[in-house]
Design a protein around this motif. Structure first.
Motif, PDB file in Angstrom:
ATOM      1  N   GLU A 190       3.085  -6.060  -7.152  1.00  0.00           N
ATOM      2  CA  GLU A 190       3.331  -5.461  -8.448  1.00  0.00           C
ATOM      3  C   GLU A 190       2.107  -4.739  -8.982  1.00  0.00           C
ATOM      4  N   SER A 191       0.933  -5.104  -8.476  1.00  0.00           N
ATOM      5  CA  SER A 191      -0.267  -4.484  -9.017  1.00  0.00           C
ATOM      6  C   SER A 191      -1.410  -4.591  -8.017  1.00  0.00           C
ATOM      7  N   TYR A 192      -2.463  -3.816  -8.272  1.00  0.00           N
ATOM      8  CA  TYR A 192      -3.663  -3.894  -7.449  1.00  0.00           C
ATOM      9  C   TYR A 192      -4.269  -5.290  -7.549  1.00  0.00           C
ATOM     10  N   GLU A 193      -4.207  -5.851  -8.725  1.00  0.00           N
ATOM     11  CA  GLU A 193      -4.778  -7.188  -8.931  1.00  0.00           C
ATOM     12  C   GLU A 193      -4.093  -8.212  -8.018  1.00  0.00           C
ATOM     13  N   GLN A 194      -2.787  -8.081  -7.864  1.00  0.00           N
ATOM     14  CA  GLN A 194      -2.061  -9.005  -7.003  1.00  0.00           C
ATOM     15  C   GLN A 194      -2.512  -8.842  -5.553  1.00  0.00           C
ATOM     16  N   VAL A 195      -2.712  -7.607  -5.101  1.00  0.00           N
ATOM     17  CA  VAL A 195      -3.200  -7.361  -3.746  1.00  0.00           C
ATOM     18  C   VAL A 195      -4.579  -7.996  -3.571  1.00  0.00           C
ATOM     19  N   ALA A 196      -5.463  -7.790  -4.539  1.00  0.00           N
ATOM     20  CA  ALA A 196      -6.813  -8.345  -4.467  1.00  0.00           C
ATOM     21  C   ALA A 196      -6.771  -9.868  -4.430  1.00  0.00           C
ATOM     22  N   GLU A 197      -5.872 -10.459  -5.206  1.00  0.00           N
ATOM     23  CA  GLU A 197      -5.759 -11.919  -5.252  1.00  0.00           C
ATOM     24  C   GLU A 197      -5.299 -12.474  -3.903  1.00  0.00           C
ATOM     25  N   VAL A 198      -4.315 -11.825  -3.296  1.00  0.00           N
ATOM     26  CA  VAL A 198      -3.825 -12.271  -1.995  1.00  0.00           C
ATOM     27  C   VAL A 198      -4.918 -12.101  -0.944  1.00  0.00           C
ATOM     28  N   ALA A 199      -5.610 -10.966  -0.960  1.00  0.00           N
ATOM     29  CA  ALA A 199      -6.693 -10.731   0.002  1.00  0.00           C
ATOM     30  C   ALA A 199      -7.798 -11.763  -0.146  1.00  0.00           C
ATOM     31  N   ALA A 200      -8.146 -12.099  -1.386  1.00  0.00           N
ATOM     32  CA  ALA A 200      -9.194 -13.094  -1.630  1.00  0.00           C
ATOM     33  C   ALA A 200      -8.767 -14.466  -1.108  1.00  0.00           C
ATOM     34  N   ALA A 201      -7.514 -14.822  -1.313  1.00  0.00           N
ATOM     35  CA  ALA A 201      -7.015 -16.116  -0.839  1.00  0.00           C
ATOM     36  C   ALA A 201      -7.028 -16.175   0.691  1.00  0.00           C
ATOM     37  N   ILE A 202      -6.663 -15.093   1.322  1.00  0.00           N
ATOM     38  CA  ILE A 202      -6.666 -15.036   2.782  1.00  0.00           C
ATOM     39  C   ILE A 202      -8.084 -15.152   3.313  1.00  0.00           C
ATOM     40  N   LYS A 203      -8.996 -14.407   2.696  1.00  0.00           N
ATOM     41  CA  LYS A 203     -10.394 -14.431   3.116  1.00  0.00           C
ATOM     42  C   LYS A 203     -11.004 -15.818   2.908  1.00  0.00           C
ATOM     43  N   LYS A 204     -10.645 -16.466   1.808  1.00  0.00           N
ATOM     44  CA  LYS A 204     -11.166 -17.804   1.491  1.00  0.00           C
ATOM     45  C   LYS A 204     -10.786 -18.816   2.571  1.00  0.00           C
ATOM     46  N   GLU A 205      -9.638 -18.595   3.198  1.00  0.00           N
ATOM     47  CA  GLU A 205      -9.181 -19.489   4.258  1.00  0.00           C
ATOM     48  C   GLU A 205      -9.866 -19.205   5.590  1.00  0.00           C
ATOM     49  N   GLY A 206     -10.758 -18.204   5.592  1.00  0.00           N
ATOM     50  CA  GLY A 206     -11.524 -17.915   6.798  1.00  0.00           C
ATOM     51  C   GLY A 206     -10.929 -16.837   7.689  1.00  0.00           C
ATOM     52  N   PHE A 207      -9.911 -16.176   7.214  1.00  0.00           N
ATOM     53  CA  PHE A 207      -9.312 -15.108   8.005  1.00  0.00           C
ATOM     54  C   PHE A 207      -9.988 -13.782   7.692  1.00  0.00           C
ATOM     55  N   LYS A 208     -10.071 -12.912   8.703  1.00  0.00           N
ATOM     56  CA  LYS A 208     -10.656 -11.598   8.490  1.00  0.00           C
ATOM     57  C   LYS A 208      -9.614 -10.707   7.833  1.00  0.00           C
ATOM     58  N   VAL A 209     -10.015  -9.992   6.820  1.00  0.00           N
ATOM     59  CA  VAL A 209      -9.120  -9.112   6.092  1.00  0.00           C
ATOM     60  C   VAL A 209      -9.317  -7.688   6.577  1.00  0.00           C
ATOM     61  N   ILE A 210      -8.247  -7.090   7.047  1.00  0.00           N
ATOM     62  CA  ILE A 210      -8.267  -5.697   7.468  1.00  0.00           C
ATOM     63  C   ILE A 210      -7.360  -4.949   6.502  1.00  0.00           C
ATOM     64  N   ARG A 211      -7.899  -3.946   5.903  1.00  0.00           N
ATOM     65  CA  ARG A 211      -7.097  -3.152   4.968  1.00  0.00           C
ATOM     66  C   ARG A 211      -6.810  -1.793   5.601  1.00  0.00           C
ATOM     67  N   GLY A 212      -5.704  -1.231   5.210  1.00  0.00           N
ATOM     68  CA  GLY A 212      -5.380   0.107   5.698  1.00  0.00           C
ATOM     69  C   GLY A 212      -3.913   0.258   5.909  1.00  0.00           C
ATOM     70  N   GLY A 213      -3.532   1.469   6.299  1.00  0.00           N
ATOM     71  CA  GLY A 213      -2.133   1.792   6.505  1.00  0.00           C
ATOM     72  C   GLY A 213      -1.676   1.414   7.888  1.00  0.00           C
ATOM     73  N   GLY A 214      -0.522   1.936   8.238  1.00  0.00           N
ATOM     74  CA  GLY A 214       0.068   1.651   9.540  1.00  0.00           C
ATOM     75  C   GLY A 214      -0.701   2.297  10.654  1.00  0.00           C
ATOM     76  N   ILE A 215      -0.343   1.928  11.834  1.00  0.00           N
ATOM     77  CA  ILE A 215      -1.005   2.426  13.038  1.00  0.00           C
ATOM     78  C   ILE A 215      -0.438   3.774  13.382  1.00  0.00           C
TER      79      ILE A 215
END
Length: 155
Positions: free
Chosen positions: A130-155
């Protein structure tokens, strides 16, 4: 106009629709045969803009209306596109990372992360946000769990 006249016209339209369907399917069979001949000859079965232009020019020359040339061209381009899809290999729609498409030793590099290298990888993220903030929150949670975050569009 009476209901009887309307019904008669609709019956005629239904018949013409079926005739158009029959001709489109007949065209599709010819396209498939053409693709098979090209394949046997080792020729490329891909899009040929010169051939398309020639076919469209011929169609325009014979268009006596009432449709505008632009409408007829649009319709035929869709028919041509569908025909090209018939000529594609069965594997052309496989995912690039699919083992059906590439050999087992295929490794694909996406932003420095190698997929297919024998290591386990997870791909996840918000499918709908719904918002950029929601994307940032999900990315932060994923990163906190030790996963590498890759951002970008499709291949």
């Amino acid at each position: 106009m009476s209901n009887e006249q309307l019904d008669q016209l609709r019956e005629k339209l239904d018949q013409v629709n079926l005739e158009i369907l029959e001709l489109i399917n007949k065209r599709a069979e010819l396209v498939k045969e053409t693709g098979q001949v090209k394949e046997k000859q080792g020729a490329n079965r891909s899009y040929d803009p010169v051939r398309e232009r020639d076919m469209l020019n011929l169609i325009k020359q014979h268009n006596n209306g009432p449709f505008e040339d632009s409408t007829i061209i649009h319709l035929f381009k869709e028919i041509f596109k569908a025909g090209l899809e018939l000529q594609e290999d069965d594997h052309s729609k496989a995912l690039l990372v699919s083992r059906k498409k590439k050999p087992e030793d295929t490794v694909i590099d996406i932003n420095g992360v190698k997929f297919g290298d024998g290591n386990q990888h997870f791909i996840f993220g918000p499918c709908s946000v719904e918002s950029y903030e929601q994307v940032a929150e999900v990315a932060a949670a994923i990163k906190k769990e030790g996963f590498k975050v890759i951002r970008g569009g499709g291949i």
